[in-house]
Write an enzyme that holds these catalytic residues in place. Structure first.
Site, PDB file in Angstrom:
ATOM      1  N   LYS A  43     -14.040  20.323  -7.353  1.00 11.16           N
ATOM      2  CA  LYS A  43     -14.862  19.367  -8.099  1.00 11.16           C
ATOM      3  C   LYS A  43     -15.954  20.064  -8.923  1.00 11.16           C
ATOM      4  CE  LYS A  43     -18.254  18.334  -4.484  1.00 11.16           C
ATOM      5  NZ  LYS A  43     -19.393  18.922  -5.219  1.00 11.16           N
ATOM      6  N   THR A  44     -16.575  21.122  -8.369  1.00 14.39           N
ATOM      7  CA  THR A  44     -17.635  21.806  -9.113  1.00 14.39           C
ATOM      8  C   THR A  44     -17.068  22.441 -10.375  1.00 14.39           C
ATOM      9  OG1 THR A  44     -18.819  22.265  -7.050  1.00 14.39           O
ATOM     10  CG2 THR A  44     -19.443  23.557  -8.979  1.00 14.39           C
ATOM     11  N   ASP A  69     -22.762  14.423  -9.381  1.00 17.38           N
ATOM     12  CA  ASP A  69     -22.019  15.127  -8.326  1.00 17.38           C
ATOM     13  C   ASP A  69     -22.293  14.455  -6.980  1.00 17.38           C
ATOM     14  OD1 ASP A  69     -20.510  17.065  -7.019  1.00 17.38           O
ATOM     15  OD2 ASP A  69     -22.173  18.489  -6.901  1.00 17.38           O
ATOM     16  N   GLU A  70     -21.367  14.591  -6.030  1.00 14.13           N
ATOM     17  CA  GLU A  70     -21.524  14.029  -4.675  1.00 14.13           C
ATOM     18  C   GLU A  70     -21.915  12.555  -4.751  1.00 14.13           C
ATOM     19  OE1 GLU A  70     -20.481  15.670  -2.308  1.00 14.13           O
ATOM     20  OE2 GLU A  70     -20.941  17.809  -2.494  1.00 14.13           O
ATOM     21  N   GLN A 117     -16.063  11.999   2.572  1.00 19.25           N
ATOM     22  CA  GLN A 117     -17.135  12.938   2.921  1.00 19.25           C
ATOM     23  C   GLN A 117     -18.511  12.291   2.822  1.00 19.25           C
ATOM     24  OE1 GLN A 117     -16.523  17.264   1.868  1.00 19.25           O
ATOM     25  NE2 GLN A 117     -15.124  16.387   0.379  1.00 19.25           N
ATOM     26  N   ARG A 144     -13.603  22.408   6.653  1.00 12.23           N
ATOM     27  CA  ARG A 144     -14.354  23.630   6.340  1.00 12.23           C
ATOM     28  C   ARG A 144     -13.504  24.867   6.606  1.00 12.23           C
ATOM     29  NH1 ARG A 144     -16.691  21.518   2.982  1.00 12.23           N
ATOM     30  NH2 ARG A 144     -15.378  19.781   3.591  1.00 12.23           N
TER      31      ARG A 144
END
Length: 654
Positions: free
Chosen positions: A27-28, A204-205, A235, A588
């Site tokens: 995504k980044t 973002d997020e 998330q 993770r």
């Protein structure tokens, strides 16, 4: 090379867009590539392009990636929500009721203010509850008149709290966003100016936004609808601080032309880990369906282990890491140990120390939590905002000037009667009429020193240097510290702060107000230590990745956490958020995932030594085909082999 879904997200510009990005799906990279596409295609000017994220660390990473590809990267506005709110309030300060140089108080200072507003005798936990309630109301975008509570006292305190903060020219962190929203809602001129300024906005997020942040997004983009929101409902793990995953659904209602692009290819983890994590989170309701996948191979089965005690669990993990470092040439930084509650770390720490395995704990004490840094920040705040009573109280007798509490009480009382700040009272009152000559002289000396610095046109680094010299602060700290080690540590704290300010001013001449605003927002952890095993909560692990992950204490009562379920108004949503925490922890891991639980855990209640526990219901949601269970013969043989090899090594190196 972008995959086709990433490329579609980057190219889409003409209508609002929601990018549903699974864990590890890039995504980044998509956000950075989209910023480049927007400016290179001249869709809008770089200084009219805004990107918002939730941490300074994430904003810095985006800026660094962008700078490698675009020479005018510094023109693009990349910041946190709080930094954007501060910028808006400062630029429109004349419309806010505040004065230039207003202070941003930290939560502990706000607690002290609320303590003064509540009826005397209320316990400290009640004060914290009221403070939390006020924060909730602000995160929902509610003013005192709009707030509802079973206790009318809370609403009255909320109203008086806002009035008091205005009187001392201060805001708290929630105000940076809430007051920005209220300003845009109530002032058409300001709203149009900012809607024209923000031609395109990337968020973002997005799943972590609260109601106030979402309303701010709507206000800024109402005219041009240049909006891309990137997030993952699986998330969303910050419901306790107001995050609303339902904001994903609201986008579709509030922006009828919204397009949705799903990023489902994971570039981090093996297929086994992803399929297992997806199987767990699919037990939650999903307004938007997605399935993450990977072409990195099936990988190892998930290692599930049970233990009789937390000591045995810790010993098992430390042994496994030690063996792997010694025989598989791994580094300690390859491992992450994740847990639901901070108190779970202690036993793990002890086991790692016995094996001399380096480690670091995230979420430790912040640089800004130290007394010396708080003192220096209070001085700088008072110099930029003489209305800041909290800063005044901290520094009036630091270093000690012989100004006692009775004098301070008299200042506070008289200032309140005359409707002035504490500093303005000692600046404007005839001190000889209030205090005996010796005390009046001390107050006058302090007032004159602060006033001279307030009027100074020097850069912030020079002012800080002169302030330290005039107050003799460093020598005073050392003189009042008996322990030699503590003296060295305190001196280092102060010199590190000075070096940091010097570095900021060296890069760009900075006045005091700019410096204080910048420093106040630097609240993210600067812990970049990757040399040791990472110990952290599941909340802190979001956005990180490790070659090998140990999820420990995955038991009923810990995950899902019993308190979270018992105290929740919506039990089903609380359970869904706990399940999302499990999903975050599992994703993770890049190559190896170990999940462990204990059969008996020490109780928090002193009357009970141990209490029986059992595996979390979330473990039952992982299909058996993805796990190597504790009673699996292959698992037993592997564990036995590891311990035998380690024992032999220890015998060779006593």
């Amino acid at each position: 090379m972008l995959n086709k879904h990433q490329a579609a997200a980057v190219r889409h510009l003409n209508t609002p867009l929601l990018v549903l990005s699974g864990a590890g799906c890039g995504k980044t990279r998509v956000i950075v590539e989209k910023m480049l596409h927007i400016v290179n295609s001249h869709f809008c000017q770089p200084d009219h392009l805004y990107a918002i994220t939730f941490t300074n660390k994430a904003a810095k990473e985006m800026q660094q990636r962008l700078a490698k590809r675009y020479v005018q990267a510094d023109l693009i506005n990349i910041s946190t929500f709080h930094a954007l709110g501060l910028r808006l309030l400062k630029s429109e300060v004349k419309h806010t009721g505040l004065l230039p140089g207003f202070s941003i108080l930290d939560p502990s200072e706000c607690t002290q203010i609320i303590q003064e507003l509540v009826p005397k005798g209320l316990k400290k936990n009640v004060v914290y509850d009221i403070q939390w309630q006020i924060s909730d109301w602000k995160n929902a975008g509610l003013k005192p008149a709009d707030a509802t509570s079973n206790n009318p006292l809370n609403q009255d305190i909320y109203r008086r709290y806002l009035e008091y903060m205005q009187s001392i020219n201060a805001v708290d962190f929630d105000d940076l966003i809430a007051m920005s929203l209220w300003l845009l809602q109530g002032n058409e001129t300001v709203r149009k100016r900012w809607q024209n300024q923000v031609s395109y906005l990337l968020v973002d997020e997005y799943q972590d936004t609260n109601a106030c942040q979402y309303q701010l997004i709507k206000q800024l983009t109402a005219n041009n609808q240049g909006l891309t929101c990137v997030g993952d409902d699986d998330q969303s793990i910050y419901g306790w601080r107001g995050a609303r995953p339902e904001n994903l659904q609201l986008l579709a209602n509030d922006f009828p032309t919204l397009e949705v692009v799903k990023l489902e290819q994971n570039y981090r983890s093996t297929s086994t880990i992803l399929k297992a994590a997806d199987a767990v989170v699919q037990h939650n309701p999903h307004p938007f369906k997605k399935t993450i996948w990977s072409d990195l191979g099936e990988g190892d089965l998930i290692d599930l282990s049970s233990h009789d005690s937390i000591e045995e669990e810790a010993e098992h993990i430390a042994t496994a890491i030690h063996f792997s470092i010694q025989h598989n040439h791994h580094q300690a930084g390859d491992y992450g140990i994740l847990y639901r509650s901070n108190r779970q770390a202690r036993t793990i720490e002890q086991a790692l120390r016995r094996f001399n395995i380096p480690y670091h704990i995230s979420g430790g004490r912040s640089f800004f939590d130290y007394t010396e840094i708080k003192d220096l920040m209070a001085y700088l705040r008072l110099l930029t905002n003489p209305f800041d009573n909290a800063a005044f109280l901290r520094v009036i007798n630091t270093p000690r000037r012989g100004i006692g509490m009775q004098t301070v009480k008299h200042i506070a009382h008289s200032a309140k009667l005359s409707n002035r700040s504490f500093f303005h009272f000692i600046s404007q009152a005839k001190l000889d009429e209030h205090f005996e000559p010796r005390m009046a002289a001390k107050l006058h000396d302090f007032q004159r020193m602060i006033a001279n610095f307030c009027q100074s046109k020097l850069t912030a680094d020079v002012i800080l240097s002169q302030l330290l010299n005039q107050t003799d602060y460093l020598n005073w700290v050392e003189h009042n510290t008996a322990n030699q080690v503590a003296k060295v540590n305190k001196r280092k704290l102060i010199t590190d702060f000075v070096r940091w300010v010097n570095a900021i001013c060296k890069n760009k001449p900075t006045d005091l107000e700019e410096l204080v605003s910048y420093l106040t927002l630097q609240t993210d952890s600067n812990d970049d230590d990757t040399q040791g095993v990472a110990l952290m909560t599941l909340h802190a692990a979001k956005g990180l990745e490790f070659n090998q992950v140990f999820l420990i204490g995955i038991e009923e009562g810990l995950l899902p956490h019993s308190s979270s379920l018992e105290e929740a108004e919506d039990q089903s949503e609380a359970l869904a958020e706990e399940r999302r925490l499990m999903y975050v922890g599992m994703t993770r891991a890049q190559n190896k995932l170990t999940i462990s639980y204990v059969k008996k855990r020490k109780s928090k209640h002193p009357t009970q030594q141990q209490t029986s526990t059992g595996p979390s219901r979330f473990i039952d949601e992982i299909p058996a085909e993805f796990m190597m269970a504790p009673d699996n013969p292959a698992h037993k043989a592997k564990t036995k082999q590891n311990f035998a090899a380690l024992k032999a090594q220890l015998n060779q190196n006593p």
